[in-house]
Write an enzyme that holds these catalytic residues in place. Structure first.
Site, PDB file in Angstrom:
ATOM      1  N   TYR A 128     -13.934 -22.604  13.929  1.00 28.30           N
ATOM      2  CA  TYR A 128     -15.109 -22.012  13.283  1.00 28.30           C
ATOM      3  C   TYR A 128     -15.125 -20.518  13.624  1.00 28.30           C
ATOM      4  O   TYR A 128     -15.490 -20.134  14.729  1.00 28.30           O
ATOM      5  CB  TYR A 128     -16.369 -22.717  13.796  1.00 28.30           C
ATOM      6  CG  TYR A 128     -17.666 -22.411  13.054  1.00 28.30           C
ATOM      7  CD1 TYR A 128     -17.776 -21.377  12.135  1.00 28.30           C
ATOM      8  CD2 TYR A 128     -18.792 -23.170  13.299  1.00 28.30           C
ATOM      9  CE1 TYR A 128     -18.971 -21.123  11.474  1.00 28.30           C
ATOM     10  CE2 TYR A 128     -20.009 -22.920  12.648  1.00 28.30           C
ATOM     11  CZ  TYR A 128     -20.084 -21.894  11.741  1.00 28.30           C
ATOM     12  OH  TYR A 128     -21.274 -21.633  11.096  1.00 28.30           O
ATOM     13  N   LYS A 161     -12.648 -22.325   9.301  1.00 30.17           N
ATOM     14  CA  LYS A 161     -13.863 -22.090   8.513  1.00 30.17           C
ATOM     15  C   LYS A 161     -14.185 -20.620   8.686  1.00 30.17           C
ATOM     16  O   LYS A 161     -14.573 -20.173   9.768  1.00 30.17           O
ATOM     17  CB  LYS A 161     -14.979 -22.987   9.066  1.00 30.17           C
ATOM     18  CG  LYS A 161     -16.352 -22.663   8.561  1.00 30.17           C
ATOM     19  CD  LYS A 161     -17.259 -23.843   8.892  1.00 30.17           C
ATOM     20  CE  LYS A 161     -18.642 -23.440   9.363  1.00 30.17           C
ATOM     21  NZ  LYS A 161     -19.339 -22.528   8.478  1.00 30.17           N
TER      22      LYS A 161
END
Ligand code: NAY
Length: 291
Positions: free
Chosen positions: A135, A161
């Site tokens: 992330y 992400k």
């Protein structure tokens, strides 16, 4: 390896008046999202206030989401915390209850060396057999994961992400790391990020305007960039209001109004939506339901 080229709803975590997770509400919310056509659920991330939940609440939430989706769509559990030990516990639990992957911000608060950050991710990856989605959200963590970061070379990292506005950084990852699946993390850049190499998206507002995101994807697939842009503009018109009010509390408020399911406010230290915010969001809900 799970196919991450999907539209994942970054689901909110409902709260009751005591600040706890109310029973049954998560399942209803998940059902509403699946009915609207979301293709996956991302739990306990930024939208899910993961860092404001206790570990036992996070586990309960992931479990409820998993039970509610059954085999319909994949679930990704965000297991980032400030502590390796806590993240391992959350990751092992997520695997047990059926998450297809875990995802993690880097360890927050202290400034760690690259070696320490690598060791943190490796310890969590060693503890589970499902893959990791890094992330990347430098605005909150102060840590960037670009194409050259050694973490992205780890086998068990299957995706990133990208919740950052640099389309250049995203394009470089796509060019240099074709083995990774790139996922757009800012809903307002879905079109641009797809052009730059992202295959999927995870976002707060995907469940609120799922059809628009699907339209962008299919128009782009047919090469109709101009019409895809029109849908991105519609999406961004909604996002602009949400962001002006405060995206997470605002998204919870709008979602509660659209579904009739009371998700409550965000947990403290978030403030409740102000009266002016409520006015703006009520007008937005009216427009959204008119369309
Ligand atoms: C998560 O972890 O919940 C997400 O993936 C949410 C991603 C969101 N990022 C941030 C920083 O808020 O969906 C976006 C965002 O709310 C939206 O694009 C509006 O800015």
């Amino acid at each position: 390896t799970p196919d991450l080229g999907r539209l994942f709803s970054a689901i909110a975590s409902p709260v009751d008046t005591e600040g706890s997770l109310p029973a049954g509400v998560t399942a209803q919310l998940v059902q509403a999202h699946v009915d609207r056509g979301v293709e996956g659920i991302y739990c306990c991330g930024s939208s899910g206030e993961g860092l404001l939940l206790r570990p036992d609440e996070r586990m309960r939430l992931v479990e409820e989401v998993s039970m509610a989706v059954g085999d319909s769509v994949p679930v990704i559990a965000h297991v980032g915390t400030a502590s390796t030990r806590d993240s391992i516990q959350l990751a092992q639990h997520a695997e047990r209850v059926g998450a297809v992957a875990v995802s993690m911000i880097p360890p927050i608060y202290y400034h760690y060396s690259t070696d320490e950050i690598m060791a943190h991710y490796r310890r969590v990856m060693d503890a589970v057999s499902i893959p990791m989605i890094v992330y990347n959200i430098p605005q909150f963590t102060g840590q960037e994961f670009g194409a050259e970061h050694p973490l992205l070379a780890e086998d068990r990292v299957v995706g990133v992400k990208h919740t950052a506005h640099s389309m250049y950084q995203l394009e470089r990852m796509s060019a240099k790391r074709p083995d990774l699946q790139l996922i757009n993390g800012f809903d307002e850049t879905y079109l641009s990020a797809t052009v730059a190499g992202a295959s999927g998206a995870i976002g707060t507002t995907i469940s609120l305007q799922t059809d628009c995101f699907k339209a962008i994807r299919s128009l782009l697939g047919r090469g109709d960039v101009a019409r895809a842009q029109q849908f991105q503009a519609r999406v961004n018109h909604v996002i602009e209001d949400l962001v002006a009010v405060g995206v997470f509390p605002a998204a919870k408020y709008v979602e509660s109004r659209l579904t009739g399911i009371d998700l409550g406010p965000c947990r403290e230290p978030f403030a409740p939506v102000s009266p002016e915010g409520v006015k703006r969001l009520d007008a937005l809900v009216e427009q959204m339901t008119d369309d």
